[in-house]
Write a protein that holds these residues in place. Structure first.
Motif, PDB file in Angstrom:
ATOM      1  N   ILE A  18     -22.767 -20.345  13.219  1.00 13.02           N
ATOM      2  CA  ILE A  18     -23.476 -19.468  14.147  1.00 13.02           C
ATOM      3  C   ILE A  18     -22.622 -18.239  14.398  1.00 13.02           C
ATOM      4  N   SER A  19     -23.271 -17.093  14.491  1.00 13.21           N
ATOM      5  CA  SER A  19     -22.561 -15.849  14.769  1.00 13.21           C
ATOM      6  C   SER A  19     -23.500 -14.913  15.522  1.00 13.21           C
ATOM      7  N   ARG A  20     -22.943 -13.869  16.091  1.00 20.36           N
ATOM      8  CA  ARG A  20     -23.797 -12.919  16.808  1.00 20.36           C
ATOM      9  C   ARG A  20     -23.281 -11.512  16.621  1.00 20.36           C
TER      10      ARG A  20
ATOM     11  N   GLU B 163     -33.319 -31.359  19.265  1.00 20.62           N
ATOM     12  CA  GLU B 163     -31.884 -31.625  19.295  1.00 20.62           C
ATOM     13  C   GLU B 163     -31.088 -30.350  19.153  1.00 20.62           C
ATOM     14  N   PHE B 164     -29.911 -30.383  19.728  1.00 20.75           N
ATOM     15  CA  PHE B 164     -28.985 -29.261  19.683  1.00 20.75           C
ATOM     16  C   PHE B 164     -28.426 -29.085  18.283  1.00 20.75           C
ATOM     17  N   VAL B 165     -28.279 -27.829  17.865  1.00 15.69           N
ATOM     18  CA  VAL B 165     -27.679 -27.521  16.567  1.00 15.69           C
ATOM     19  C   VAL B 165     -26.360 -26.768  16.752  1.00 15.69           C
ATOM     20  N   ALA B 166     -26.401 -25.632  17.442  1.00 19.77           N
ATOM     21  CA  ALA B 166     -25.208 -24.818  17.628  1.00 19.77           C
ATOM     22  C   ALA B 166     -25.446 -23.827  18.755  1.00 19.77           C
TER      23      ALA B 166
ATOM     24  N   LEU C 245     -27.846 -17.916  12.262  1.00 18.41           N
ATOM     25  CA  LEU C 245     -27.454 -19.281  11.917  1.00 18.41           C
ATOM     26  C   LEU C 245     -27.462 -19.382  10.400  1.00 18.41           C
ATOM     27  N   GLN C 246     -26.277 -19.369   9.822  1.00 23.58           N
ATOM     28  CA  GLN C 246     -26.136 -19.541   8.380  1.00 23.58           C
ATOM     29  C   GLN C 246     -26.112 -21.032   8.081  1.00 23.58           C
TER      30      GLN C 246
ATOM     31  N   LEU D 261     -30.039 -21.092   3.811  1.00 21.47           N
ATOM     32  CA  LEU D 261     -30.920 -20.168   4.507  1.00 21.47           C
ATOM     33  C   LEU D 261     -30.133 -19.529   5.647  1.00 21.47           C
ATOM     34  N   ARG D 262     -30.525 -18.334   6.042  1.00 22.12           N
ATOM     35  CA  ARG D 262     -29.938 -17.708   7.227  1.00 22.12           C
ATOM     36  C   ARG D 262     -31.061 -17.374   8.201  1.00 22.12           C
ATOM     37  N   LEU D 263     -30.977 -17.966   9.356  1.00 20.33           N
ATOM     38  CA  LEU D 263     -31.930 -17.689  10.428  1.00 20.33           C
ATOM     39  C   LEU D 263     -31.396 -16.572  11.311  1.00 20.33           C
ATOM     40  N   SER D 264     -32.320 -15.790  11.834  1.00 22.22           N
ATOM     41  CA  SER D 264     -31.970 -14.727  12.776  1.00 22.22           C
ATOM     42  C   SER D 264     -32.736 -14.922  14.073  1.00 22.22           C
ATOM     43  N   CYS D 265     -32.088 -14.593  15.158  1.00 19.32           N
ATOM     44  CA  CYS D 265     -32.724 -14.633  16.482  1.00 19.32           C
ATOM     45  C   CYS D 265     -32.521 -13.258  17.100  1.00 19.32           C
TER      46      CYS D 265
END
Length: 126
Positions: free
Chosen positions: A69-71, A46-49, A80-81, A18-22
């Motif tokens: 993680i990328s931006r 909990e922390f992920v990235a 978040l891939q 899955l790819r999440l977007s923020c």
């Protein structure tokens, strides 16, 4: 006013991706780091990235090698891939913007993040 909106969650089978977007607004001037956290039922968040404005990254050990993680600062979006998902990755995933500006070491403590999104559910079935 700072706003963060997560999207891209859903249900997937173990081994899937899955790819999440923020998508953010109101952050450009302060250029904070952005992080992803998750909270499973009955567990603490909990922390992920996390990632700095300039692209330096930090990962939890449990996701290293599987999550990226990328931006895209032009689009005001952090991604978040998530690959090779397991049922243990099932949680509500939140993105957050840091309180300060970080250069090479983005933070990994929730207390270092001031603004949070509403979360998106990720469910991984076996």
């Amino acid at each position: 006013q700072v706003q963060l909106v997560e999207s891209g969650g859903g249900s997937v089978q173990a081994g899937g991706s899955l790819r999440l977007s923020c998508t953010t607004s109101g952050l450009t001037f302060s250029r904070p780091a952005v992080g992803w956290f998750r909270q499973a039922p009955g567990k603490e968040r909990e922390f992920v990235a996390s990632i700095t404005w300039t692209g330096y990254t930090n990962y939890a050990e449990s996701v290293k090698g599987r999550f990226t993680i990328s931006r895209d600062n032009a689009k005001n979006t952090v991604y978040l891939q998530m690959n090779s998902l397991t049922p243990e990755d099932t949680a509500v995933y939140y993105c957050a913007a840091s309180r300060g500006y970080y250069t090479v070491s983005p933070p990994n403590r929730s207390a270092d993040f001031a603004s949070w999104g509403q979360g998106t559910q990720v469910t991984v079935s076996s």
